[in-house]
Design a protein around this motif. Structure first.
Motif, PDB file in Angstrom:
ATOM      1  N   GLY A 137      45.868  37.226  46.991  1.00 49.20           N
ATOM      2  CA  GLY A 137      45.426  38.317  46.127  1.00 49.20           C
ATOM      3  C   GLY A 137      46.368  39.496  46.060  1.00 49.20           C
ATOM      4  O   GLY A 137      46.116  40.453  45.333  1.00 49.20           O
ATOM      5  N   THR A 138      47.482  39.428  46.791  1.00 50.65           N
ATOM      6  CA  THR A 138      48.420  40.550  46.776  1.00 50.65           C
ATOM      7  C   THR A 138      49.498  40.388  45.705  1.00 50.65           C
ATOM      8  O   THR A 138      50.372  41.253  45.574  1.00 50.65           O
ATOM      9  N   GLY A 139      49.448  39.310  44.944  1.00 51.64           N
ATOM     10  CA  GLY A 139      50.472  39.086  43.925  1.00 51.64           C
ATOM     11  C   GLY A 139      51.706  38.401  44.461  1.00 51.64           C
ATOM     12  O   GLY A 139      52.786  38.511  43.879  1.00 51.64           O
ATOM     13  N   ASP A 255      49.396  44.879  48.711  1.00 47.25           N
ATOM     14  CA  ASP A 255      48.644  45.408  47.576  1.00 47.25           C
ATOM     15  C   ASP A 255      48.455  46.907  47.783  1.00 47.25           C
ATOM     16  O   ASP A 255      47.802  47.335  48.733  1.00 47.25           O
ATOM     17  N   ALA A 256      49.040  47.724  46.895  1.00 48.66           N
ATOM     18  CA  ALA A 256      48.983  49.178  47.061  1.00 48.66           C
ATOM     19  C   ALA A 256      47.554  49.708  47.025  1.00 48.66           C
ATOM     20  O   ALA A 256      47.260  50.771  47.592  1.00 48.66           O
ATOM     21  N   THR A 257      46.647  48.971  46.374  1.00 52.02           N
ATOM     22  CA  THR A 257      45.271  49.470  46.260  1.00 52.02           C
ATOM     23  C   THR A 257      44.528  49.417  47.588  1.00 52.02           C
ATOM     24  O   THR A 257      43.471  50.025  47.729  1.00 52.02           O
ATOM     25  N   LYS A 282      50.796  46.100  42.508  1.00 47.69           N
ATOM     26  CA  LYS A 282      49.594  46.703  41.921  1.00 47.69           C
ATOM     27  C   LYS A 282      49.586  48.227  41.984  1.00 47.69           C
ATOM     28  O   LYS A 282      48.533  48.846  42.113  1.00 47.69           O
ATOM     29  N   LEU A 283      50.775  48.809  41.874  1.00 47.39           N
ATOM     30  CA  LEU A 283      50.833  50.274  41.810  1.00 47.39           C
ATOM     31  C   LEU A 283      50.160  50.801  40.551  1.00 47.39           C
ATOM     32  O   LEU A 283      49.795  51.974  40.483  1.00 47.39           O
ATOM     33  N   ILE A 306      58.902  46.810  43.827  1.00 42.75           N
ATOM     34  CA  ILE A 306      57.574  47.301  43.455  1.00 42.75           C
ATOM     35  C   ILE A 306      57.114  46.595  42.186  1.00 42.75           C
ATOM     36  O   ILE A 306      57.914  46.255  41.319  1.00 42.75           O
ATOM     37  N   GLY A 307      55.809  46.376  42.100  1.00 40.39           N
ATOM     38  CA  GLY A 307      55.224  45.765  40.918  1.00 40.39           C
ATOM     39  C   GLY A 307      54.250  46.723  40.275  1.00 40.39           C
ATOM     40  O   GLY A 307      53.383  47.290  40.952  1.00 40.39           O
TER      41      GLY A 307
END
Length: 335
Positions: A137-139, A255-257, A282-283, A306-307
């Motif tokens: 789920g972190t991409g 995951d930045a969230t 997920k910024l 960064i994504g």
């Protein structure tokens, strides 16, 4: 740190010279999108930070600044150091102009996020083996696909992907789709196959075919799942046995969230594998983008990529200066 892809990846001189010149317009578009997608974090810092925080410099001002940075997940350690320096410079240097203070805050944030040592990835002696880990789920797989596409189409590298996330058929299929898009070979195994054997085969195939880069996608796992974390260590050992010194780079997707939980994940993964860089994803959906600073300061691990979205161009090398400006500067100032 990196502004262009060639600032992050060290290439053979001949290949580097053959690359087209960087496109300032493309980088400008990314910075604009970075600002747009970090609006949640910027708003979370509060209007008092970006507009009126420095109207009166007193003890309450610095406390409010500390609170705002901690709420954005910059981390207690980094926040204390940054606010302490800014307060000292404002007091002893007489810098009281709000714009000057805001500029200095951006500089200090960029400095805190900047790696202490050379954080580039050397691709001159192939194949360079990059192992990518992180929880589901972190991409992770998407970031691998975008990276493979960039290495192939923008940097002229021959890439082989290893689908070592054998527990999830969807992960293998997703990587195969990305492989087709990028025009690269994907080494797979049957569902349930030992991930280490797939990683081994991917590296073997990369060496045999003259690949420049081999990227191994490992099984997503929680940092609390000890057996799976031990398996990650096994993958690394098997790859190293085949090719001493490999993997040359271990990237962890965060995951930045998730905020501070992402920091804990990075700390735990580092115990079983020497994580050399972070891919912060997920910024675009996070109000806690300051986690990039906390990771760099608390763990000493550089954020390298960064994504900020789903498009191919939304994965970019991390630039501390651009990041800091997008983090704190209001639109009218940044413009």
């Amino acid at each position: 740190m990196a502004r262009e892809w060639t600032d992050l990846f060290v290439l053979d001189e001949t290949r580097a010279a053959a690359l087209p010149a960087p496109e300032p317009e493309k980088r400008g578009r990314f910075f604009k999108r970075l600002r747009e997608n970090m609006k949640k974090t910027r708003d979370a810092l509060g209007a008092e930070l970006t507009q009126t925080l420095f109207d009166s410099l007193d003890e309450e001002t610095w406390e409010r600044l500390e609170e705002a940075l901690i709420m954005a997940d910059c981390g207690a350690k980094a926040t204390a150091a940054i606010v302490g320096r800014l307060e000292q410079e404002a007091t002893t240097g007489g810098v009281t102009d709000p714009q000057a203070l805001q500029n200095r805050l951006a500089e200090l944030l960029a400095e805190a996020a900047r790696p202490k040592e050379d954080a580039r990835i050397d691709l001159r002696e192939g194949p360079t083996v990059i192992m990518v880990c992180g929880i589901n789920g972190t991409g992770k797989t998407t970031s691998i696909g975008k990276l493979a596409n960039t290495l192939t189409k923008e940097l002229g590298q021959k890439v082989v992907l290893g689908a070592a996330d054998t527990f999830r058929a969807a992960a293998v299929e997703q990587l195969q789709i990305w492989g087709e898009r990028a025009g690269v070979e994907v080494v797979t195994g049957k569902q349930g196959t030992d991930p280490a054997s797939v990683a081994y085969e991917a590296v073997r195939r990369g060496r045999e075919s003259g690949a420049d880069v081999v990227i191994v996608d490992t099984a997503g796992r929680l940092h609390t799942q000890l057996p799976l974390m031990e398996e990650l260590s096994k993958v690394r050992r098997v790859v190293e046995k085949l090719m001493p010194g490999a993997p040359h780079e271990i990237l962890l997707t965060v995951d930045a969230t998730t905020g501070q939980n992402g920091l804990r994940q990075a700390a735990e993964f580092s115990k079983v594998a020497p994580v050399s860089g972070i891919v912060l994803t997920k910024l675009d959906g996070s109000a806690k983008g300051g986690i990039a600073i906390a990771i760099a300061q608390d763990l000493g691990i550089p954020v390298k990529l960064i994504g900020i979205g789903e498009a191919l161009e939304d994965l970019r090398p991390f630039d501390p200066d651009d990041f800091a400006q997008a983090l704190v500067k209001p639109d009218e100032v940044a413009a």
